[in-house]
Design a protein around this motif. Structure first.
Motif, mmCIF file in Angstrom:
data_model
loop_
_atom_site.group_PDB
_atom_site.id
_atom_site.type_symbol
_atom_site.label_atom_id
_atom_site.label_comp_id
_atom_site.label_asym_id
_atom_site.label_seq_id
_atom_site.Cartn_x
_atom_site.Cartn_y
_atom_site.Cartn_z
ATOM 1 N N SER A 161 45.600 28.720 42.850
ATOM 2 C CA SER A 161 46.229 28.916 44.153
ATOM 3 C C SER A 161 45.628 30.166 44.777
ATOM 4 C CB SER A 161 47.748 29.062 44.031
ATOM 5 O OG SER A 161 48.088 30.307 43.443
ATOM 6 N N GLU A 162 45.704 30.263 46.071
ATOM 7 C CA GLU A 162 45.128 31.417 46.758
ATOM 8 C C GLU A 162 45.839 32.707 46.366
ATOM 9 O OE1 GLU A 162 43.862 32.856 51.280
ATOM 10 O OE2 GLU A 162 45.170 31.115 50.996
ATOM 11 N N ILE A 163 47.159 32.650 46.275
ATOM 12 C CA ILE A 163 47.909 33.865 45.956
ATOM 13 C C ILE A 163 47.598 34.345 44.539
ATOM 14 C CG2 ILE A 163 49.984 32.629 45.164
ATOM 15 C CD1 ILE A 163 51.631 34.872 46.457
ATOM 16 N N ARG A 164 47.433 33.408 43.603
ATOM 17 C CA ARG A 164 47.083 33.794 42.238
ATOM 18 C C ARG A 164 45.673 34.381 42.190
ATOM 19 N NH1 ARG A 164 49.082 31.834 37.358
ATOM 20 N NH2 ARG A 164 51.282 31.255 37.453
ATOM 21 N N THR A 165 44.723 33.697 42.808
ATOM 22 C CA THR A 165 43.344 34.184 42.797
ATOM 23 C C THR A 165 43.250 35.574 43.416
ATOM 24 O OG1 THR A 165 42.314 31.993 42.786
ATOM 25 C CG2 THR A 165 41.035 33.788 43.732
ATOM 26 N N LEU A 176 39.408 46.842 35.163
ATOM 27 C CA LEU A 176 38.121 46.921 34.471
ATOM 28 C C LEU A 176 37.266 48.060 35.012
ATOM 29 C CD1 LEU A 176 37.152 43.132 34.151
ATOM 30 C CD2 LEU A 176 38.287 44.605 32.475
ATOM 31 N N GLN A 177 36.527 48.681 34.123
ATOM 32 C CA GLN A 177 35.704 49.829 34.492
ATOM 33 C C GLN A 177 34.229 49.464 34.668
ATOM 34 O OE1 GLN A 177 37.263 52.739 35.166
ATOM 35 N NE2 GLN A 177 39.143 51.592 34.689
ATOM 36 N N ASP A 178 33.842 48.262 34.274
ATOM 37 C CA ASP A 178 32.441 47.852 34.386
ATOM 38 C C ASP A 178 32.021 47.721 35.846
ATOM 39 O OD1 ASP A 178 32.472 47.742 31.676
ATOM 40 O OD2 ASP A 178 32.503 45.560 31.525
ATOM 41 N N TRP A 179 30.722 47.793 36.093
ATOM 42 C CA TRP A 179 30.239 47.569 37.450
ATOM 43 C C TRP A 179 30.333 46.078 37.802
ATOM 44 C CZ3 TRP A 179 26.220 44.237 38.472
ATOM 45 C CH2 TRP A 179 25.430 43.843 37.387
ATOM 46 N N TYR A 180 30.194 45.209 36.773
ATOM 47 C CA TYR A 180 30.319 43.774 36.972
ATOM 48 C C TYR A 180 31.708 43.365 36.482
ATOM 49 C CZ TYR A 180 29.212 38.752 36.580
ATOM 50 O OH TYR A 180 29.207 37.377 36.717
ATOM 51 N N LYS A 181 32.634 43.236 37.400
ATOM 52 C CA LYS A 181 34.035 43.039 37.043
ATOM 53 C C LYS A 181 34.401 41.558 37.103
ATOM 54 C CE LYS A 181 35.443 47.632 38.605
ATOM 55 N NZ LYS A 181 36.425 48.420 39.376
ATOM 56 N N VAL A 182 34.374 40.913 35.954
ATOM 57 C CA VAL A 182 34.752 39.504 35.833
ATOM 58 C C VAL A 182 35.555 39.324 34.554
ATOM 59 C CG1 VAL A 182 32.696 38.707 37.081
ATOM 60 C CG2 VAL A 182 32.672 38.815 34.573
ATOM 61 N N TRP A 212 35.297 28.930 44.840
ATOM 62 C CA TRP A 212 33.962 29.023 44.262
ATOM 63 C C TRP A 212 33.097 30.017 45.027
ATOM 64 C CZ3 TRP A 212 33.824 27.285 39.664
ATOM 65 C CH2 TRP A 212 34.453 26.100 39.285
ATOM 66 N N GLY A 213 32.351 30.824 44.280
ATOM 67 C CA GLY A 213 31.387 31.720 44.894
ATOM 68 C C GLY A 213 30.217 30.915 45.447
ATOM 69 N N PRO A 214 29.384 31.517 46.261
ATOM 70 C CA PRO A 214 28.225 30.822 46.843
ATOM 71 C C PRO A 214 27.349 30.177 45.765
ATOM 72 C CG PRO A 214 28.518 32.961 47.876
ATOM 73 C CD PRO A 214 29.474 32.921 46.720
ATOM 74 N N GLY A 215 27.081 28.881 45.918
ATOM 75 C CA GLY A 215 26.236 28.170 44.968
ATOM 76 C C GLY A 215 26.924 27.681 43.720
ATOM 77 N N HIS A 216 28.215 27.972 43.561
ATOM 78 C CA HIS A 216 28.962 27.553 42.363
ATOM 79 C C HIS A 216 29.914 26.416 42.699
ATOM 80 C CE1 HIS A 216 27.945 30.986 39.576
ATOM 81 N NE2 HIS A 216 27.531 31.475 40.737
ATOM 82 N N PRO A 217 30.175 25.519 41.728
ATOM 83 C CA PRO A 217 29.514 25.426 40.419
ATOM 84 C C PRO A 217 28.087 24.927 40.568
ATOM 85 C CG PRO A 217 30.980 23.567 40.736
ATOM 86 C CD PRO A 217 31.187 24.469 41.909
ATOM 87 N N LEU A 229 36.715 34.720 36.894
ATOM 88 C CA LEU A 229 37.174 35.234 38.184
ATOM 89 C C LEU A 229 36.592 36.621 38.350
ATOM 90 C CD1 LEU A 229 39.033 35.161 40.730
ATOM 91 C CD2 LEU A 229 40.860 36.072 39.269
ATOM 92 N N ASP A 230 36.032 36.908 39.535
ATOM 93 C CA ASP A 230 35.451 38.231 39.753
ATOM 94 C C ASP A 230 36.337 39.078 40.670
ATOM 95 O OD1 ASP A 230 34.928 37.569 42.440
ATOM 96 O OD2 ASP A 230 32.826 37.072 42.065
ATOM 97 N N SER A 231 35.918 40.301 40.907
ATOM 98 C CA SER A 231 36.706 41.232 41.710
ATOM 99 C C SER A 231 36.571 40.979 43.206
ATOM 100 C CB SER A 231 36.285 42.675 41.392
ATOM 101 O OG SER A 231 34.885 42.843 41.615
ATOM 102 N N ASP A 232 35.784 39.971 43.577
ATOM 103 C CA ASP A 232 35.631 39.591 44.983
ATOM 104 C C ASP A 232 36.386 38.310 45.314
ATOM 105 O OD1 ASP A 232 33.925 41.745 45.684
ATOM 106 O OD2 ASP A 232 32.217 40.708 44.770
ATOM 107 N N ARG A 233 37.360 37.951 44.475
ATOM 108 C CA ARG A 233 38.224 36.789 44.705
ATOM 109 C C ARG A 233 37.461 35.474 44.632
ATOM 110 N NH1 ARG A 233 41.975 38.967 49.801
ATOM 111 N NH2 ARG A 233 42.527 40.968 48.842
#
Length: 299
Positions: A161-165, A176-182, A212-217, A229-233
């Protein structure tokens, strides 16, 4: 002409059967929270998101579900003379966790929660009206991440759902502290390429929402069967062998037989029936106070 009509009828019938079957499969996994009595004679001081007056416990439970509550305080009608307000059903967006530190004594109320086993939620984070979650920052592959969640009484999180995502993506970003937050979530097409399912078997096709992010799946990368799921929703597919953090969602649970709240032990009860014990205590307390006052005045 008759043959054409027969073919048309058969086609319409088959389509109807497929539609009914699809709807039935989707409805099987609708969340229907069950609430358990966690504490007699106490109420939670967690902020109330909605309240009303109901004549019985079942109506309060249904009102809580309608308002997406995860817990509630309930006071039976026979306690109305001892309450300071008329609303006896208080819906809470978050439940008590850990040791129930915001529970306060109130002889006119009982506390109910979908997450009755407080010991299982010690390290959880509440997202209001959605659920309790935890992030396992130690990186593992998908199967191991699933096991890690199960070890703490949880499963990989549902994001359909949008609210969950949106809320869970923010949680990942903040934690998360990583630069790539997933983080791994409960969605994959391991069993059938392109047919994504949650861990409880719900088909992604049963839901309208997509993130889905650009090009996914990516259909060209058929070995990318697991979803993060990444930090960009956004949802992204990755190889299930990738070692990444895991986003866990805690299972609703009933109370343990014996719950320890600091220096007070309480034997857990089910949600069946209403509680009259607290009211009896209040009446006894009032009666003793009246007797004390009379004795005091007499002397």
């Amino acid at each position: 002409m008759h043959s054409l009509k027969l073919v048309l009828y058969i086609f319409l019938f088959a389509s109807s059967v497929r539609l009914i079957s699809s709807r039935s499969l989707c409805e099987i996994y609708d969340r229907h929270l069950k609430y358990y009595k966690v504490r007699d004679c106490y109420k939670s001081n967690i902020p109330v998101i909605s309240w009303t007056r109901t004549s019985n416990l079942q109506d309060c439970m249904e009102f809580t579900r309608q308002r997406n509550g995860l817990a509630f305080n309930f006071s039976p009608e026979e306690a109305s003379n001892y309450r300071n307000f008329s609303q006896n059903c208080h819906v809470l967006g978050c439940p008590e966790t850990k040791n129930g530190i915001t529970l306060v004594a109130d002889l006119t109320f009982d506390y109910y929660s979908a997450y009755g086993n407080l010991s299982m939620t010690e390290n959880s984070t509440c997202i209001k009206s959605i659920g309790l979650f935890g992030l396992i920052e130690e990186k593992h592959n998908y199967n191991r991440s699933t096991e890690k969640c199960q070890n703490i009484g949880a499963h990989l999180a549902n994001v359909l759902s949008e609210i969950r995502t949106n809320h869970l993506s923010q949680y990942i970003n903040d934690t998360l502290q990583d630069w790539y937050k997933v983080a791994y979530i409960g969605l994959n097409d391991i069993n059938e390429e392109g047919n994504f399912r949650t861990l409880n078997g719900s088909k992604l096709s049963c839901f309208r929402y997509r993130a889905w992010g650009p090009g996914h799946p990516r259909s060209k990368h058929r070995n990318e069967d697991c979803v993060v799921l990444d930090s960009d929703r956004m949802w992204r597919v990755v190889k299930c062998s990738s070692k990444l953090p895991a986003l866990c969602e805690f299972y609703p649970s009933q109370p343990l037989e014996n719950v320890d709240f600091g220096n007070i032990s309480y034997h857990g009860n089910s949600s069946n029936g209403q509680n009259g014990t607290c009211i009896s205590k209040q009446i006894t307390k009032d009666l003793n106070l009246t007797i004390f006052r009379r004795e005091y005045l007499r002397n």
